[in-house]
Motif scaffolding. Structure first.
Motif, short mmCIF file in Angstrom:
data_model
loop_
_atom_site.label_atom_id
_atom_site.label_comp_id
_atom_site.label_asym_id
_atom_site.label_seq_id
_atom_site.Cartn_x
_atom_site.Cartn_y
_atom_site.Cartn_z
N ALA A 71 2.47 -4.33 -5.57
CA ALA A 71 2.25 -3.31 -4.54
C ALA A 71 0.82 -2.82 -4.66
CB ALA A 71 3.22 -2.14 -4.70
N ARG A 72 0.06 -3.05 -3.62
CA ARG A 72 -1.32 -2.56 -3.60
C ARG A 72 -1.36 -1.25 -2.83
NH1 ARG A 72 -1.54 -7.91 -3.58
NH2 ARG A 72 -2.99 -8.91 -4.98
N TYR A 73 -2.22 -0.38 -3.28
CA TYR A 73 -2.46 0.89 -2.59
C TYR A 73 -3.88 0.84 -2.08
CZ TYR A 73 1.70 2.92 -4.73
OH TYR A 73 2.99 3.20 -5.10
N TYR A 74 -4.05 1.28 -0.82
CA TYR A 74 -5.37 1.19 -0.20
C TYR A 74 -5.89 2.57 0.17
CZ TYR A 74 -4.49 -3.79 0.36
OH TYR A 74 -4.23 -5.11 0.12
N SER A 75 -7.14 2.81 -0.20
CA SER A 75 -7.86 3.94 0.36
C SER A 75 -8.41 3.46 1.70
CB SER A 75 -9.00 4.37 -0.56
OG SER A 75 -9.95 3.32 -0.66
N TYR A 84 -0.84 4.03 0.91
CA TYR A 84 -2.11 4.76 0.90
C TYR A 84 -2.42 5.27 -0.51
CZ TYR A 84 -5.53 8.40 1.93
OH TYR A 84 -6.65 9.18 1.95
N ARG A 85 -3.63 5.00 -0.94
CA ARG A 85 -4.07 5.47 -2.24
C ARG A 85 -4.68 6.86 -2.08
NH1 ARG A 85 -7.24 2.39 -6.99
NH2 ARG A 85 -5.73 0.83 -6.37
N GLY A 86 -3.82 7.80 -1.80
CA GLY A 86 -4.25 9.19 -1.63
C GLY A 86 -4.30 9.92 -2.96
N TRP A 87 -5.01 11.00 -2.95
CA TRP A 87 -5.21 11.78 -4.17
C TRP A 87 -3.88 12.23 -4.76
CZ3 TRP A 87 -3.92 16.69 -5.68
CH2 TRP A 87 -4.49 17.12 -6.86
N SER A 134 -11.51 3.20 2.56
CA SER A 134 -12.63 2.28 2.32
C SER A 134 -12.14 0.94 1.76
CB SER A 134 -13.66 2.91 1.39
OG SER A 134 -13.10 3.23 0.15
N SER A 135 -11.15 0.93 0.88
CA SER A 135 -10.68 -0.36 0.36
C SER A 135 -9.94 -1.16 1.42
CB SER A 135 -9.82 -0.18 -0.90
OG SER A 135 -8.60 0.48 -0.61
N TRP A 136 -9.27 -0.47 2.37
CA TRP A 136 -8.62 -1.18 3.47
C TRP A 136 -9.67 -1.84 4.36
CZ3 TRP A 136 -4.35 -3.44 4.57
CH2 TRP A 136 -4.06 -3.82 5.88
N ARG A 137 -10.74 -1.13 4.62
CA ARG A 137 -11.81 -1.70 5.46
C ARG A 137 -12.39 -2.96 4.81
NH1 ARG A 137 -14.11 4.10 6.99
NH2 ARG A 137 -12.88 4.40 8.88
N LEU A 138 -12.47 -2.96 3.49
CA LEU A 138 -12.94 -4.17 2.78
C LEU A 138 -11.92 -5.30 2.87
CD1 LEU A 138 -14.46 -2.57 -0.46
CD2 LEU A 138 -15.71 -3.63 1.45
N ALA A 139 -10.63 -4.94 2.91
CA ALA A 139 -9.57 -5.94 2.98
C ALA A 139 -9.53 -6.61 4.34
CB ALA A 139 -8.22 -5.31 2.68
N VAL A 140 -9.82 -5.87 5.39
CA VAL A 140 -9.73 -6.44 6.74
C VAL A 140 -11.05 -7.05 7.13
CG1 VAL A 140 -7.87 -4.93 7.45
CG2 VAL A 140 -10.21 -4.27 7.94
#
Length: 173
Positions: free
Chosen positions: A161-165, A121-124, A167-173
């Motif tokens: 290693a990719r980190y997903y927010s 997770y690309r958390g703050w 919104s970026s995960w929704r774009l990935a799926v």
């Protein structure tokens, strides 16, 4: 008695299910999940994980219906609609092509099947604060790596290693 991950996996419903795990590592999840299933298949890209998990299952789960296979999740060698559940914990974000793995998961899932996936997770706090301040400035990461993504990657397990927010995960799926 609480079982690890029982908030994500309903173990009592797996007795008639075929389960695929992507990325078996040292077999901790294989040993946990396989005894509850009709059939368990675990895959991993690395020879080490394949051998380690095969040996672990041979010693700890000899009566369980399982298969451990060395395989790339970007090209699953299973027929369409093969599994009721696909489990992957902290693995697919290390792929060069996460989207392709997601397509493969969708392909091998039976109608009505489900997947349980964990990606970084690309958390703050973890990504930006620790990556920028701790690794980038205090530890001098920006002297060698010019971007935050490079600093974070250098301090992460795995070659990729990719980190997903969200919104970026929704774009990935």
């Amino acid at each position: 008695k609480k079982t690890p991950f029982d908030n994500l996996i309903h173990f009592n419903t797996l007795k008639d299910k075929s389960v695929l795990e992507i990325g078996v590592g040292v077999g901790s999840h294989a040993a946990l999940i396989a005894p509850y299933t009709k059939s368990y298949t675990g895959i991993d890209l690395t020879e080490y994980a394949f051998k380690m998990t095969s040996k672990r299952m041979e010693l700890s789960q000899p009566q369980t219906n399982y298969k451990i296979i060395k395989m790339n999740a970007e090209q699953l060698h299973f027929p369409d609609n093969s599994f009721d559940l696909v489990w992957s914990w902290g693995v697919i974000h290390h792929s060069a092509n996460t989207k392709n793995i997601l397509n493969e998961i969708h392909r091998v899932l039976k109608p009505g099947g489900s997947s349980k996936l964990m990606v970084y997770y690309r958390g703050w706090w973890n990504y930006y604060f620790v990556g920028f301040l701790i690794h980038g400035i205090i530890r001098g990461g920006f002297l060698k790596h010019k971007t935050l993504a490079s600093v974070v990657q250098n301090n992460t397990d795995g070659a990729i290693a990719r980190y997903y927010s969200i919104s970026s995960w929704r774009l990935a799926v």
